[in-house]
Scaffold this motif. Structure first.
Motif, PDB file in Angstrom:
ATOM      1  N   ALA A 288       3.002   7.861  -7.362  1.00 13.00           N
ATOM      2  CA  ALA A 288       2.780   6.679  -6.519  1.00 13.00           C
ATOM      3  C   ALA A 288       2.472   5.447  -7.364  1.00 13.00           C
ATOM      4  CB  ALA A 288       1.641   6.946  -5.540  1.00 13.00           C
ATOM      5  N   VAL A 289       1.623   5.630  -8.375  1.00 11.85           N
ATOM      6  CA  VAL A 289       1.285   4.521  -9.273  1.00 11.85           C
ATOM      7  C   VAL A 289       2.527   4.011  -9.996  1.00 11.85           C
ATOM      8  CG1 VAL A 289       0.131   3.978 -11.457  1.00 11.85           C
ATOM      9  CG2 VAL A 289      -1.144   5.077  -9.611  1.00 11.85           C
TER      10      VAL A 289
ATOM     11  N   ILE B  24       0.858  -1.185   0.000  1.00 10.23           N
ATOM     12  CA  ILE B  24       0.000   0.000   0.000  1.00 10.23           C
ATOM     13  C   ILE B  24       0.890   1.229   0.000  1.00 10.23           C
ATOM     14  CG2 ILE B  24      -1.701   1.361   1.284  1.00 10.23           C
ATOM     15  CD1 ILE B  24      -2.809  -1.177   2.457  1.00 10.23           C
ATOM     16  N   VAL B  25       0.623   2.138  -0.920  1.00  9.92           N
ATOM     17  CA  VAL B  25       1.332   3.415  -0.967  1.00  9.92           C
ATOM     18  C   VAL B  25       0.329   4.517  -0.658  1.00  9.92           C
ATOM     19  CG1 VAL B  25       2.614   5.055  -2.402  1.00  9.92           C
ATOM     20  CG2 VAL B  25       3.025   2.591  -2.656  1.00  9.92           C
ATOM     21  N   TYR B  26       0.594   5.287   0.390  1.00  7.77           N
ATOM     22  CA  TYR B  26      -0.272   6.411   0.757  1.00  7.77           C
ATOM     23  C   TYR B  26       0.186   7.650   0.004  1.00  7.77           C
ATOM     24  CZ  TYR B  26      -1.852   3.290   4.430  1.00  7.77           C
ATOM     25  OH  TYR B  26      -2.373   2.219   5.105  1.00  7.77           O
ATOM     26  N   SER B  27      -0.770   8.381  -0.536  1.00  6.76           N
ATOM     27  CA  SER B  27      -0.425   9.498  -1.406  1.00  6.76           C
ATOM     28  C   SER B  27      -1.515  10.563  -1.364  1.00  6.76           C
ATOM     29  CB  SER B  27      -0.254   8.984  -2.848  1.00  6.76           C
ATOM     30  OG  SER B  27      -0.098  10.052  -3.757  1.00  6.76           O
ATOM     31  N   THR B  28      -1.133  11.786  -1.650  1.00  2.68           N
ATOM     32  CA  THR B  28      -2.122  12.835  -1.904  1.00  2.68           C
ATOM     33  C   THR B  28      -2.530  12.726  -3.370  1.00  2.68           C
ATOM     34  OG1 THR B  28      -0.430  14.429  -2.525  1.00  2.68           O
ATOM     35  CG2 THR B  28      -1.085  14.361  -0.199  1.00  2.68           C
ATOM     36  N   PRO B  29      -3.727  13.212  -3.734  1.00  2.58           N
ATOM     37  CA  PRO B  29      -4.159  13.129  -5.133  1.00  2.58           C
ATOM     38  C   PRO B  29      -3.165  13.758  -6.114  1.00  2.58           C
ATOM     39  CG  PRO B  29      -6.025  13.645  -3.759  1.00  2.58           C
ATOM     40  CD  PRO B  29      -4.819  13.692  -2.860  1.00  2.58           C
TER      41      PRO B  29
END
Length: 348
Positions: A315-316, A304-309
């Motif tokens: 991140a992808v 799981i990678v946490y990211s802001t929009p």
């Protein structure tokens, strides 16, 4: 030894089970029914001897409901409202508890709802004996109001949501759903509305990935907004599947990444079930740091990678660039154990 009597009350027990609250209520009912003597009261359900489908007013203030509860005389009453922690839900719980004064009452709500100041004050007097939620915000509100509250993860049906036995099946599934076989597919499941922040997925589509959104069932009030948003996303090349998919696990299994872009607090339940389902299927996830995901899953074995929009594309691509990575190892199975242990301890 006699089994403990458990009464589960909720608005919906009927299919389709295509969104988080309905799935969780249904799975809870099925699993409680294996261990306890269970009765259920709902507005909409399916035919089963221990399910009472009752036509009633909005507050469950009805002689029929009182009769069912009094006759059953449950040891534990669980109220699991579809509308979550609205003021009306607290009122319903109070009414139900008065029908069953000797029962241990448990309130399960999956997301916070905005209350007026006078309603917040009254909650102190309507407060449940025990309240369970995956939402950090709702847990904080309950703590502030002196409610005995516990934070819980949610359930995932691991007999359905699991990795493909053969990765070659991925192309077969893409063919089944008429999706491009060689594309890098990023999927999302959920309601098709502005609160889901789905427009943040457009840059991923423009970059050359294929975004696929599977829309949950909607209310008539959502229809106009859904139609406009669907048109906007489809114009950018995003594929929208807005029909009920019986084997939804197959969409996770055919995906390269699952993405959860929601930022607005009340636009999803406190622990997005779709993220758990994706991980159970061995699909890596890019998500905002939403609700209690990080609390219960952390990075789930670097899957799981946490990211802001604004950083979704980075991140992808960070996941895409991991050659020969194995994303099948997951902590999701331990969350089921935590959920049932919490419930069982309160009932037993």
């Amino acid at each position: 030894m006699n089994k403990k009597k458990v009464l589960l009350v909720s608005e919906y027990l009927n299919p389709p089970y295509d969104e988080g609250i309905k799935k969780t209520v249904y799975n809870l009912f099925i699993n409680l029914d294996k261990k306890y003597e269970v009765q259920a009261i709902c507005r909409y359900g399916f035919k089963q001897e221990n399910i009472h489908i009752v036509e009633t007013n909005k507050l469950f203030f009805a002689k029929e409901i009182k009769r069912i509860i009094t006759h059953f005389n449950p040891d534990t009453l669980i109220y699991f409202p579809f509308q979550s922690s609205t003021f009306a839900s607290y009122l319903r719980l109070k009414i139900l508890s008065n029908y069953s004064k000797n029962s241990n009452s448990i309130f399960i709500a999956l997301q916070p709802k905005q209350l007026k100041s006078w309603q917040q004050n009254l909650v102190k007097y309507l407060k449940p004996k025990i309240a369970l939620t995956p939402s950090p915000t709702l847990k904080k509100f309950w703590d502030k109001n002196g409610i005995d509250a516990k934070q819980i993860p949610l359930l995932t049906n691991l007999s359905i949501f699991k990795p493909l036995a053969d990765t070659n099946q991925k192309k077969d599934l893409r063919l089944k759903y008429n999706l491009p076989s060689d594309a890098f597919i990023i999927s999302h499941m959920g309601h098709l509305n502005q609160g889901r922040n789905l427009k943040s997925l457009i840059p991923l589509q423009k970059f050359g990935h294929q975004v696929v959104v599977v829309a949950s069932s909607s209310t008539p009030e959502d229809a106009k907004e859904q139609s406009d948003l669907k048109e906007t996303l489809e114009k950018q090349g995003i594929i929208i599947i807005d029909r009920f998919i019986e084997n939804i696990e197959e969409v996770y299994q055919l995906s390269d990444i699952y993405i959860f872009p929601v930022v607005k607090e009340n636009s999803s339940i406190g622990m997005p079930l779709s993220v758990l389902e994706a991980r159970a299927c061995g699909c890596p996830v890019v998500t905002t740091n939403y609700g209690s995901l990080e609390l219960f899953l952390n990075n789930d074995n670097n899957s799981i990678v946490y990211s802001t929009p604004n950083s979704f594309l980075e991140a992808v691509n960070s996941i895409k660039n991991r050659e020969n990575a194995n994303f099948k190892n997951t902590m999701v199975n331990t969350l089921n154990d935590q959920f049932y242990k919490t419930i069982s301890n309160l009932i037993d």
